[in-house]
Scaffold this motif. Sequence first.
Motif, PDB file in Angstrom:
ATOM      1  N   THR B  47     -34.600 -14.185  15.195  1.00  0.00           N
ATOM      2  CA  THR B  47     -33.744 -15.089  14.427  1.00  0.00           C
ATOM      3  C   THR B  47     -32.411 -15.305  15.122  1.00  0.00           C
ATOM      4  O   THR B  47     -31.886 -16.423  15.171  1.00  0.00           O
ATOM      5  CB  THR B  47     -33.527 -14.522  13.008  1.00  0.00           C
ATOM      6  N   ARG B  51     -30.570 -18.711  16.205  1.00  0.00           N
ATOM      7  CA  ARG B  51     -29.204 -19.026  15.769  1.00  0.00           C
ATOM      8  C   ARG B  51     -28.281 -19.305  16.946  1.00  0.00           C
ATOM      9  O   ARG B  51     -27.334 -20.073  16.822  1.00  0.00           O
ATOM     10  CB  ARG B  51     -28.658 -17.887  14.898  1.00  0.00           C
ATOM     11  N   GLN B  85     -35.342 -19.861   5.900  1.00  0.00           N
ATOM     12  CA  GLN B  85     -36.411 -19.148   5.194  1.00  0.00           C
ATOM     13  C   GLN B  85     -36.549 -19.625   3.750  1.00  0.00           C
ATOM     14  O   GLN B  85     -37.653 -19.758   3.234  1.00  0.00           O
ATOM     15  CB  GLN B  85     -36.119 -17.647   5.228  1.00  0.00           C
ATOM     16  N   ASP B 161     -36.986 -20.943  10.938  1.00  0.00           N
ATOM     17  CA  ASP B 161     -36.784 -19.506  10.823  1.00  0.00           C
ATOM     18  C   ASP B 161     -37.629 -18.965   9.669  1.00  0.00           C
ATOM     19  O   ASP B 161     -37.202 -18.992   8.526  1.00  0.00           O
ATOM     20  CB  ASP B 161     -35.298 -19.220  10.594  1.00  0.00           C
TER      21      ASP B 161
END
Lengths: 287, 258
Positions: B47, B51, B85, B161
């Motif tokens: 993740t 990012r 998510q 994600d």
Amino acid sequence: MMTRLVPVLTFVIVIIAVWYAAAVQLNANWAYDKAKRAGVELNFTDLVADTWSQEKPRLPAPHQVGAEIWQTTVEKKVTSKRSLIFHSWITMSATVLGFILGTALGCALAIGIVYSRVMDMSVMPWVIASQTIPILAIAPMIIVVLNAVGITGLLPKAMISMYLSFFPVVVGMVKGLRSPDAMQLDQMRTWNASRAQEFWHLRLPSSMPYFFTSMKIAMAASLVGAIVGELPTGAVAGLGARLLAGSYYGQTIQIWSALLMAAALAAILVGLIGALQRLTLKRMGLS
Amino acid sequence: MNVISAAGLNLTFQTNDGPVHALKDVDLEIGKGEFVSFIGPSGCGKTTFLRVIADLEKPTSGKVEVNGTTPEAARLDRAYGYVFQAAGLYPWRTVEGNVQLPLEIMGYSKAERAKRASRVLELVDLAEFGRKFPWQLSGGMQQRASIARALSFDAGLLLMDEPFGALDEIVRDHLNEQLLHLWSQTQKTICFVTHSIPEAVYLSTKIVVMSPRPGRITDVIENTLPPERPLDIRDSREFLEIAHRVRDGLRAGHAYDD
């Protein structure tokens, strides 16, 4: 409806019963005094009848207050100085103006605190300090100072209301404007949204549940402020003036009827915000 | 030209328990039109890497380029759509309104917004649900709406994600199928973070296996499955072999030791 009505009514009946009993208890001395001077013996029925119908009782009975409210609302013209509607109107205008000013000030401060680091670090202690000063101490000064610069009438009272009502709005709105989570803020960032866009599209709508809750508290505080603001103005008009005049002359029935009107006024104003809250949050899908 | 290229990328978070190496010496090239899955246990930096690409985190050292520029320039250029998510739809906006939100922020005209919203809602099979509010939709539909929102401004790169992480298996299968279809229709480059080995193998052209402490890439697997993938391809020999290699890669990273 019935499930709510029954407990509420039960509670009201209990309060009224306790009230009547307390009236007998508290006014008994005066009844006995009068009987003694007149040289008569009071039986229980006479005692009850007397304690519930005195002119200046320590605690007026509910029906006395009810009658007084009836006389001063329905049976008086609203323009009359003796009309409770007239006095309620005066207090309500100061309350509502102060509430609007306080809500605006509270929102402005909250936005400053959320968006400016300097304000975040510096403003909150002052806001809290402002509320530790007894309003009764500061109210006459506000009235006198504003009078000296030529501002009289509604505005000075509204300023006192504002002083009390901005506080819950600041606290609630800071929390509300900060309620979007990290993911939602990141999402705004991925779209390269400006701070203004972030505010209008995300922070402000998210803060609405907090906003309405704060406004309810602010409205109640604002009413207290308006009543307190009416005390040092020489008891000219308003529910506060009625309270003060009543206490000067021992008119307990007048005091209690003004108190009940103030309570009813608060209930109506807070109820209005509550209705607005339900409507808005339902439409926004937040309730 | 590569859409994403990272070389010697490091990212260290300073925490109260000392520095945490979220990413260590990450080198990766992702070409245009690829579907790349990042798989690994929690804390492996998958993740975080996403990012970094999205300019939501700054690398401590090393080089990373998105569309040949810095991640920041790419973000300011609105070069990617990011699917989180959670769907994160605004309850006070209709599905359509939610999809139009990024378009509003980017200053598209009203007519253009409506046109694009209906097109992307069509793409995720939500055409009839534009007027509904998010709470009237199931979790899977909400996530599809959030994908539509990320597609609405036509960025060439889609960063996802664990978008299906919170959904049940059946809905997930269905969405995987739809996502593949969508990918073949739109020709976008997709970076997809997941916990699930079958999901990674089923979807991707390239699988990046990562492992934690420090977060690093342990294997990059080219997926040899054909582009046309019915759901039952997951029972084929080839599929199982690739899945096996992914599992070996995860094990080699000592991911299950602690």
